[in-house]
Design a protein around this motif. Structure first.
Motif, PDB file in Angstrom:
ATOM      1  N   GLN A   1       1.825 -55.215  -4.248  1.00  0.00           N
ATOM      2  CA  GLN A   1       1.195 -54.913  -2.962  1.00  0.00           C
ATOM      3  C   GLN A   1       0.089 -53.894  -3.144  1.00  0.00           C
ATOM      4  OE1 GLN A   1       4.421 -53.378  -0.593  1.00  0.00           O
ATOM      5  NE2 GLN A   1       5.081 -55.399   0.063  1.00  0.00           N
ATOM      6  N   ALA A   2      -0.907 -53.965  -2.266  1.00  0.00           N
ATOM      7  CA  ALA A   2      -1.934 -52.926  -2.207  1.00  0.00           C
ATOM      8  C   ALA A   2      -1.258 -51.657  -1.715  1.00  0.00           C
ATOM      9  CB  ALA A   2      -3.061 -53.338  -1.269  1.00  0.00           C
ATOM     10  N   ALA A   3      -1.453 -50.566  -2.474  1.00  0.00           N
ATOM     11  CA  ALA A   3      -0.792 -49.297  -2.170  1.00  0.00           C
ATOM     12  C   ALA A   3      -1.827 -48.182  -2.173  1.00  0.00           C
ATOM     13  CB  ALA A   3       0.293 -49.022  -3.213  1.00  0.00           C
ATOM     14  N   TRP A   4      -1.398 -47.015  -1.753  1.00  0.00           N
ATOM     15  CA  TRP A   4      -2.265 -45.843  -1.687  1.00  0.00           C
ATOM     16  C   TRP A   4      -2.181 -45.116  -3.014  1.00  0.00           C
ATOM     17  CZ3 TRP A   4      -2.595 -42.760   3.425  1.00  0.00           C
ATOM     18  CH2 TRP A   4      -3.626 -41.828   3.358  1.00  0.00           C
ATOM     19  N   GLY A   5      -3.262 -45.163  -3.789  1.00  0.00           N
ATOM     20  CA  GLY A   5      -3.336 -44.424  -5.042  1.00  0.00           C
ATOM     21  C   GLY A   5      -3.981 -43.075  -4.783  1.00  0.00           C
ATOM     22  N   SER A   6      -4.579 -42.493  -5.772  1.00  0.00           N
ATOM     23  CA  SER A   6      -5.232 -41.186  -5.650  1.00  0.00           C
ATOM     24  C   SER A   6      -6.616 -41.369  -5.021  1.00  0.00           C
ATOM     25  CB  SER A   6      -5.341 -40.532  -7.025  1.00  0.00           C
ATOM     26  OG  SER A   6      -5.922 -39.264  -6.917  1.00  0.00           O
ATOM     27  N   GLY A   7      -6.642 -41.555  -3.708  1.00  0.00           N
ATOM     28  CA  GLY A   7      -7.896 -41.747  -2.983  1.00  0.00           C
ATOM     29  C   GLY A   7      -8.471 -43.142  -3.095  1.00  0.00           C
ATOM     30  N   VAL A   8      -7.715 -44.063  -3.717  1.00  0.00           N
ATOM     31  CA  VAL A   8      -8.177 -45.442  -3.900  1.00  0.00           C
ATOM     32  C   VAL A   8      -7.022 -46.407  -3.618  1.00  0.00           C
ATOM     33  CG1 VAL A   8      -9.982 -44.887  -5.586  1.00  0.00           C
ATOM     34  CG2 VAL A   8      -7.657 -45.407  -6.374  1.00  0.00           C
ATOM     35  N   VAL A   9      -7.368 -47.676  -3.438  1.00  0.00           N
ATOM     36  CA  VAL A   9      -6.354 -48.720  -3.302  1.00  0.00           C
ATOM     37  C   VAL A   9      -5.901 -49.103  -4.703  1.00  0.00           C
ATOM     38  CG1 VAL A   9      -5.897 -51.077  -2.547  1.00  0.00           C
ATOM     39  CG2 VAL A   9      -7.311 -49.569  -1.130  1.00  0.00           C
ATOM     40  N   THR A  10      -4.617 -48.934  -4.966  1.00  0.00           N
ATOM     41  CA  THR A  10      -4.012 -49.278  -6.248  1.00  0.00           C
ATOM     42  C   THR A  10      -2.970 -50.357  -5.998  1.00  0.00           C
ATOM     43  OG1 THR A  10      -4.322 -47.006  -6.993  1.00  0.00           O
ATOM     44  CG2 THR A  10      -2.759 -48.338  -8.234  1.00  0.00           C
ATOM     45  N   VAL A  11      -2.857 -51.315  -6.905  1.00  0.00           N
ATOM     46  CA  VAL A  11      -1.902 -52.402  -6.731  1.00  0.00           C
ATOM     47  C   VAL A  11      -0.646 -52.087  -7.539  1.00  0.00           C
ATOM     48  CG1 VAL A  11      -1.522 -54.872  -6.938  1.00  0.00           C
ATOM     49  CG2 VAL A  11      -3.790 -54.016  -6.317  1.00  0.00           C
ATOM     50  N   LEU A  12       0.487 -51.984  -6.819  1.00  0.00           N
ATOM     51  CA  LEU A  12       1.754 -51.569  -7.409  1.00  0.00           C
ATOM     52  C   LEU A  12       2.864 -52.575  -7.085  1.00  0.00           C
ATOM     53  CD1 LEU A  12       1.662 -47.794  -6.410  1.00  0.00           C
ATOM     54  CD2 LEU A  12       1.076 -48.793  -8.636  1.00  0.00           C
ATOM     55  N   PRO A  13       4.002 -52.487  -7.786  1.00  0.00           N
ATOM     56  CA  PRO A  13       5.139 -53.343  -7.414  1.00  0.00           C
ATOM     57  C   PRO A  13       5.468 -53.153  -5.938  1.00  0.00           C
ATOM     58  CG  PRO A  13       5.575 -52.302  -9.520  1.00  0.00           C
ATOM     59  CD  PRO A  13       4.312 -51.672  -8.965  1.00  0.00           C
ATOM     60  N   ALA A  14       5.835 -54.249  -5.291  1.00  0.00           N
ATOM     61  CA  ALA A  14       6.127 -54.224  -3.858  1.00  0.00           C
ATOM     62  C   ALA A  14       7.102 -53.103  -3.533  1.00  0.00           C
ATOM     63  CB  ALA A  14       6.687 -55.572  -3.414  1.00  0.00           C
ATOM     64  N   GLY A  15       6.734 -52.319  -2.537  1.00  0.00           N
ATOM     65  CA  GLY A  15       7.558 -51.174  -2.166  1.00  0.00           C
ATOM     66  C   GLY A  15       7.420 -50.797  -0.711  1.00  0.00           C
ATOM     67  N   GLY A  16       7.044 -51.760   0.121  1.00  0.00           N
ATOM     68  CA  GLY A  16       6.928 -51.463   1.540  1.00  0.00           C
ATOM     69  C   GLY A  16       5.640 -50.759   1.912  1.00  0.00           C
ATOM     70  N   TYR A  17       4.578 -50.985   1.129  1.00  0.00           N
ATOM     71  CA  TYR A  17       3.278 -50.391   1.453  1.00  0.00           C
ATOM     72  C   TYR A  17       2.664 -51.201   2.582  1.00  0.00           C
ATOM     73  CZ  TYR A  17       4.162 -48.560  -3.192  1.00  0.00           C
ATOM     74  OH  TYR A  17       4.748 -47.964  -4.277  1.00  0.00           O
ATOM     75  N   VAL A  18       2.421 -50.560   3.713  1.00  0.00           N
ATOM     76  CA  VAL A  18       1.932 -51.274   4.882  1.00  0.00           C
ATOM     77  C   VAL A  18       0.616 -50.688   5.377  1.00  0.00           C
ATOM     78  CG1 VAL A  18       4.211 -52.081   5.607  1.00  0.00           C
ATOM     79  CG2 VAL A  18       3.352 -49.897   6.468  1.00  0.00           C
ATOM     80  N   TRP A  19      -0.147 -51.546   6.044  1.00  0.00           N
ATOM     81  CA  TRP A  19      -1.491 -51.196   6.509  1.00  0.00           C
ATOM     82  C   TRP A  19      -1.677 -51.717   7.920  1.00  0.00           C
ATOM     83  CZ3 TRP A  19      -3.546 -47.895   3.257  1.00  0.00           C
ATOM     84  CH2 TRP A  19      -3.077 -47.905   1.942  1.00  0.00           C
ATOM     85  N   THR A  20      -2.538 -51.054   8.663  1.00  0.00           N
ATOM     86  CA  THR A  20      -2.891 -51.471  10.016  1.00  0.00           C
ATOM     87  C   THR A  20      -4.269 -52.125   9.935  1.00  0.00           C
ATOM     88  OG1 THR A  20      -1.645 -49.624  10.927  1.00  0.00           O
ATOM     89  CG2 THR A  20      -3.235 -50.676  12.389  1.00  0.00           C
ATOM     90  N   ILE A  21      -4.317 -53.427  10.190  1.00  0.00           N
ATOM     91  CA  ILE A  21      -5.561 -54.200  10.115  1.00  0.00           C
ATOM     92  C   ILE A  21      -5.914 -54.627  11.532  1.00  0.00           C
ATOM     93  CG2 ILE A  21      -6.719 -56.210   9.128  1.00  0.00           C
ATOM     94  CD1 ILE A  21      -4.530 -56.144   6.890  1.00  0.00           C
ATOM     95  N   ARG A  22      -7.087 -54.177  12.007  1.00  0.00           N
ATOM     96  CA  ARG A  22      -7.474 -54.466  13.376  1.00  0.00           C
ATOM     97  C   ARG A  22      -8.929 -54.922  13.457  1.00  0.00           C
ATOM     98  NH1 ARG A  22      -2.908 -54.444  13.649  1.00  0.00           N
ATOM     99  NH2 ARG A  22      -1.476 -53.307  14.984  1.00  0.00           N
ATOM    100  N   LYS A  23      -9.170 -55.883  14.359  1.00  0.00           N
ATOM    101  CA  LYS A  23     -10.522 -56.403  14.591  1.00  0.00           C
ATOM    102  C   LYS A  23     -11.241 -55.520  15.595  1.00  0.00           C
ATOM    103  CE  LYS A  23     -12.899 -60.619  16.073  1.00  0.00           C
ATOM    104  NZ  LYS A  23     -13.939 -60.613  15.100  1.00  0.00           N
ATOM    105  N   THR A  24     -12.492 -55.198  15.280  1.00  0.00           N
ATOM    106  CA  THR A  24     -13.359 -54.479  16.200  1.00  0.00           C
ATOM    107  C   THR A  24     -14.624 -55.318  16.367  1.00  0.00           C
ATOM    108  OG1 THR A  24     -14.611 -53.259  14.534  1.00  0.00           O
ATOM    109  CG2 THR A  24     -12.507 -52.293  15.245  1.00  0.00           C
ATOM    110  N   ASP A  25     -15.535 -54.882  17.192  1.00  0.00           N
ATOM    111  CA  ASP A  25     -16.799 -55.610  17.373  1.00  0.00           C
ATOM    112  C   ASP A  25     -17.628 -55.667  16.092  1.00  0.00           C
ATOM    113  OD1 ASP A  25     -16.187 -56.107  20.017  1.00  0.00           O
ATOM    114  OD2 ASP A  25     -17.359 -54.415  20.770  1.00  0.00           O
ATOM    115  N   GLU A  26     -17.449 -54.697  15.204  1.00  0.00           N
ATOM    116  CA  GLU A  26     -18.255 -54.607  13.981  1.00  0.00           C
ATOM    117  C   GLU A  26     -17.542 -55.149  12.746  1.00  0.00           C
ATOM    118  OE1 GLU A  26     -17.617 -51.676  15.830  1.00  0.00           O
ATOM    119  OE2 GLU A  26     -19.369 -52.041  17.081  1.00  0.00           O
TER     120      GLU A  26
END
Length: 138
Positions: free
Chosen positions: A69-94
């Protein structure tokens, strides 16, 4: 703002590279930072599966590595073994925003250049375009 429908996507930044290329988030391996590469070099590494975790948040998983899963690394997106890393993805006008579950930090780019890391940081007052994404069905 509406939530993204689950599915498999190519996630493209709103800002073009200096060569006018569209840049997609690219999986570079377990434990590695996700970067952006031109969509003209499209590969399986640019496909991401979005799955619902709950009514608010979603998992972001590389299509080629379903146990990660995409996870929170040291200020970057790091891909780690699945561990419940969740994100809020929302549509805006832009375009879409991708934020942590607490909706305080954004995925973005410091520079829109091939191989740039996908960063995680505070939003600006007006959210610059480097913190906006397009989701193209794969």
């Amino acid at each position: 703002m509406s939530k993204l429908a689950p599915g498999t996507y190519i996630i493209v930044n709103r800002v073009l590279s200096p060569e006018d290329e569209m840049l997609a988030i690219t999986f570079n391996g377990q434990g590695k930072t996700a970067t952006v590469t031109p969509t003209t070099a499209a590969s399986g590494a640019q496909r991401w599966v979005i799955k619902d975790y709950d009514a608010k948040t979603q998992y972001v998983t590389p299509a080629d590595a379903p146990g990660l899963q995409a996870a929170w690394g040291s200020g970057v997106v790091t891909v780690l073994p699945a561990g419940g890393y969740v994100w809020t993805i929302r549509k805006t006008d832009e375009g879409y925003t991708i934020q942590d579950g607490g909706v305080t930090q954004f995925w973005g780019l410091d520079v829109a250049h091939p191989k740039s890391p996908v960063t995680i940081g505070a939003g600006t007052a007006t959210l610059n375009e480097k913190q906006r994404w397009l989701f193209d069905k794969a």
